[in-house]
Design a protein around this motif. Structure first.
Motif, PDB file in Angstrom:
ATOM      1  N   GLY A  83       3.512   1.366  -1.838  1.00  0.00           N
ATOM      2  CA  GLY A  83       4.051   1.575  -3.016  1.00  0.00           C
ATOM      3  C   GLY A  83       5.305   0.698  -3.435  1.00  0.00           C
ATOM      4  O   GLY A  83       5.924   0.565  -4.423  1.00  0.00           O
ATOM      5  N   ALA A 125      -0.911   5.221  -4.337  1.00  0.00           N
ATOM      6  CA  ALA A 125      -0.070   4.484  -3.424  1.00  0.00           C
ATOM      7  C   ALA A 125       1.410   4.579  -3.832  1.00  0.00           C
ATOM      8  O   ALA A 125       2.323   5.030  -2.950  1.00  0.00           O
ATOM      9  CB  ALA A 125      -0.417   3.047  -3.327  1.00  0.00           C
ATOM     10  N   ARG A 126       1.637   4.631  -5.044  1.00  0.00           N
ATOM     11  CA  ARG A 126       3.128   4.694  -5.364  1.00  0.00           C
ATOM     12  C   ARG A 126       3.300   5.981  -5.425  1.00  0.00           C
ATOM     13  O   ARG A 126       4.704   6.324  -5.293  1.00  0.00           O
ATOM     14  CB  ARG A 126       3.408   4.110  -6.927  1.00  0.00           C
ATOM     15  CG  ARG A 126       2.941   2.744  -6.984  1.00  0.00           C
ATOM     16  CD  ARG A 126       4.037   1.993  -7.748  1.00  0.00           C
ATOM     17  NE  ARG A 126       3.691   0.848  -7.526  1.00  0.00           N
ATOM     18  CZ  ARG A 126       3.101  -0.452  -8.310  1.00  0.00           C
ATOM     19  NH1 ARG A 126       2.709  -0.091  -9.491  1.00  0.00           N
ATOM     20  NH2 ARG A 126       3.182  -1.671  -8.007  1.00  0.00           N
ATOM     21  N   ALA A 173       0.926  -1.169  -0.072  1.00  0.00           N
ATOM     22  CA  ALA A 173      -0.102  -0.113   0.008  1.00  0.00           C
ATOM     23  C   ALA A 173       0.971   1.214  -0.048  1.00  0.00           C
ATOM     24  O   ALA A 173       0.624   2.272  -0.257  1.00  0.00           O
ATOM     25  CB  ALA A 173      -0.818  -0.151   1.223  1.00  0.00           C
ATOM     26  N   ILE A 220      -1.429   7.770  -0.284  1.00  0.00           N
ATOM     27  CA  ILE A 220      -1.989   7.159   0.719  1.00  0.00           C
ATOM     28  C   ILE A 220      -1.301   6.513   1.950  1.00  0.00           C
ATOM     29  O   ILE A 220      -0.219   5.963   1.809  1.00  0.00           O
ATOM     30  CB  ILE A 220      -2.881   5.686   0.284  1.00  0.00           C
ATOM     31  CG1 ILE A 220      -3.572   6.165  -1.101  1.00  0.00           C
ATOM     32  CG2 ILE A 220      -3.635   4.897   0.960  1.00  0.00           C
ATOM     33  CD1 ILE A 220      -4.094   4.911  -2.015  1.00  0.00           C
ATOM     34  N   ARG A 223      -3.455   2.028  -6.925  1.00  0.00           N
ATOM     35  CA  ARG A 223      -2.113   1.874  -7.326  1.00  0.00           C
ATOM     36  C   ARG A 223      -1.127   3.103  -7.261  1.00  0.00           C
ATOM     37  O   ARG A 223      -0.010   3.298  -6.693  1.00  0.00           O
ATOM     38  CB  ARG A 223      -1.851   0.794  -8.340  1.00  0.00           C
ATOM     39  CG  ARG A 223      -2.273  -0.485  -8.113  1.00  0.00           C
ATOM     40  CD  ARG A 223      -1.873  -1.072  -6.901  1.00  0.00           C
ATOM     41  NE  ARG A 223      -0.371  -1.317  -6.763  1.00  0.00           N
ATOM     42  CZ  ARG A 223       0.499  -1.369  -5.674  1.00  0.00           C
ATOM     43  NH1 ARG A 223      -0.139  -1.021  -4.669  1.00  0.00           N
ATOM     44  NH2 ARG A 223       1.738  -1.615  -5.856  1.00  0.00           N
TER      45      ARG A 223
END
Lengths: 292, 294
Positions: free
Chosen positions: A191, B75-76, A189, B80, B72
């Motif tokens: 990354g 998140a990257r 979560a 988040i 995603r």
């Protein structure tokens, strides 16, 4: 003077020089890996990957890639490594699928898959070694329990190379490996590419097993991948000390076991393993006394 | 910056091989700076929703956008801040509280570099912000549940997260710890303007914990009751014991039989000063994302 030191320095005429050097390389890489194995509870995974090597040995023997008396060649090692990494990747793939599966769903979990690969590899290896015959396969016990005293120049060079690669990879990918090992869902979560990270550690386990098999055999090499880390986490709760202790425990255990084996004339693989068991037990007692 | 922090539209999810969907037709909007509390019984799909929101599960049907991106990508980009449930394994891990925060702060750095001074400073600030400064060097195994939870919040702050997703944050934490944690979350929302999604099966968290008592409920705060579908999505004042009884009912009825059902949620709410029948308006089934709010 210690016999392992005599052997390493060639003071005994160089009889066991490659044995000591191989064992040292294997100890260093397994010591580092074992901390991840223990923290991520991958003991059974390591066991499964180690046994995959037996199937690889069988294929190598049948193809005639062994030297006289079952000594290993570079292509032989490479083929076994492919075998081990393949099984490790398959396990990693199943466990990542398991993580995304429905809770409580009747499916094959990781341990089931490992159990399957483990027996399939051992059975295949046994049949193929039988088919290859003793001239090519060597003594089967030496694959099962290790044959470190027979290690030659190929073994010690391969071990040094692989240990260097494994240690470098652990250092290079320390951040994702650590976050993944600490908390896989959170790492994802935040990354971190956890699927790749898991695969990386599995592949490193795969190549480490290929060489630790020489020290302790397919049955006992799990000891090298679990016990040093198990001892280390009992003795410290700090990250760097735990890794240092893991490597130190592996090196001391392997060399002390080898020394004991040379003096007592016992089989070296099992002697090394029992030494590691004694060390891990002592560490456990120390940890308990400190109130862990 | 848009007004919407997270947008979930018509989201359904079925686990591979499962007979029934875990989530069906979920629509929720989380506005910037808002605190959304998601309550529901165990097995009601709360964890599935969290995993979809933070990008741990692939979106099968419907849409999830976090700050205008896919989960995603968000998140990257470090947007988040996921605060997962506490697990046993982590506590045996030989790392200090500071090292836990540094794990997240170090993401994306080239392997040959140490943590640069600027990131190091952010780690220190995040630890101080959650009141973890004095135990930053202690191994996580020596921390209490509440202390560890705060460290996980610091980890989210250190990467500059804008959306905090908390999964069952008060499980295994004593009452005093829960209160401190609530104050922390409210403070982060007020002072840093963070958006917070909090998931809990414990109604007390929602009634007293998340909203800091009934009197402090701000206009932006909302509750969503989740049991496979969204049963309610509005300001917490609209949550009635009857509604909670319905959402939690089937779950409890399966376990204890029907007699326990009504008593349980009413007792929970009454204990925190909700007027039990003050809001007799029912609930809207299914997709009622637009409704509610302040």
């Amino acid at each position: 003077m210690l016999r392992v030191v005599e052997a390493a320095t060639g003071a005994d005429g160089g009889l066991f020089r490659h044995a000591v050097l191989t064992a040292l390389s294997v100890a260093i890489m397994c010591g580092g890996l074992s901390v991840f194995v223990v923290l991520r509870r991958l003991g059974f995974v390591g066991h499964g990957v180690a046994h995959a090597a037996f199937g690889g040995v069988g294929v190598v023997a049948v193809l005639g890639l062994t030297a006289a008396g079952g000594a290993m060649t570079v292509p032989g090692y490479a083929l076994i490594a492919v075998f081990c990494i393949g099984v490790a990747a398959a396990i990693a793939w199943t466990s990542s699928r398991g993580a995304a599966g429905a809770p409580g769903r009747a499916a094959w979990r990781e341990d089931t898959v490992i159990g399957l690969f483990l027996v399939a590899s051992v059975a295949t290896g046994a049949i193929l070694l039988h088919a290859a015959g003793p001239a090519r396969a060597g003594r089967i016990e030496s694959w099962v329990f290790g044959s470190i005293l027979e290690a030659d120049r190929t073994d010690s060079a391969a071990a040094a190379l692989v240990a260097g690669v494994v240690v470098l990879a652990l250092a290079w990918f320390r951040r994702p490996l650590l976050f993944w090992a600490f908390d896989e869902p959170a790492a994802e979560a935040f990354g971190v590419r956890t699927a790749r990270t898991r695969l990386l550690l599995m592949a490193l386990l795969g190549v480490a097993v290929v060489l630790s098999m020489r020290v302790a055999g397919v049955v006992l090499s799990t000891a090298l991948l679990v016990l040093p880390g198990a001892a280390a986490v009992q003795l410290s709760r700090r990250l760097v000390p735990v890794f240092a202790l893991g490597v130190a425990a592996a090196v001391v255990g392997v060399l002390a076991g080898l020394e004991a084996s040379l003096r007592l004339d016992t089989p070296p693989g099992p002697t090394i393993v029992l030494t590691l068991v004694a060390m891990a037990s002592a560490a456990w007692a120390v940890g308990r006394a400190r109130g862990r | 910056m848009t007004d919407v922090a997270a947008e979930i539209r018509d989201l359904s999810f079925t686990y591979p091989g499962a007979a029934a969907p875990a989530l069906e037709g979920i629509s929720l909007t989380v506005r910037n700076g808002e605190l959304l509390a998601v309550v529901g019984p165990n097995g009601g799909g709360k964890s599935t929703l969290v995993r979809l929101l933070v990008g741990l599960l692939p979106v099968q049907r419907g849409e999830v956008r976090v700050l205008g991106r896919s989960p995603r990508d968000a998140a990257r980009a470090g947007l988040i801040g996921y605060v997962p449930q506490r697990s046993e394994a982590e506590l045996n891990f030989p790392v200090s509280a500071r090292q836990v925060v540094e794990m997240a702060a170090g993401i994306g750095l080239p392997p040959w570099r140490g943590l640069p001074g600027e990131r190091r400073r952010r780690v220190g600030e995040a630890l101080a912000r959650v009141g973890a400064g004095e135990f930053a060097e202690r191994p996580v195994g020596e921390l209490s549940g509440g202390q560890f939870q705060r460290v996980l919040v610091a980890r989210a702050l250190a990467v500059g997260a804008r959306l905090l997703v908390l999964d069952e944050p008060t499980v295994g934490i004593d009452v005093a710890g829960q209160r401190r944690f609530t104050e922390l979350i409210q403070g982060l929302r007020r002072e840093l303007g963070l958006t917070i999604v909090l998931v809990s099966h414990d109604l007390r968290t929602i009634a007293a914990g998340a909203f800091g008592g009934v009197g402090e409920v701000s206009a932006g705060d909302r509750v969503a009751c989740l049991r496979r579908t969204v049963h309610f999505h509005a300001a917490p004042a609209g949550v009635t014991p009857r509604l909670l009884a319905e959402v939690f009912q089937h779950d409890l009825a399966d376990l204890f039989g029907p007699t326990h059902v009504d008593a349980h949620p009413e007792a929970e709410c009454a204990a925190h000063g909700h007027a039990p029948h003050a809001h007799p308006h029912g609930h809207a089934h299914g997709r009622d994302s637009a409704g509610g709010g302040g």
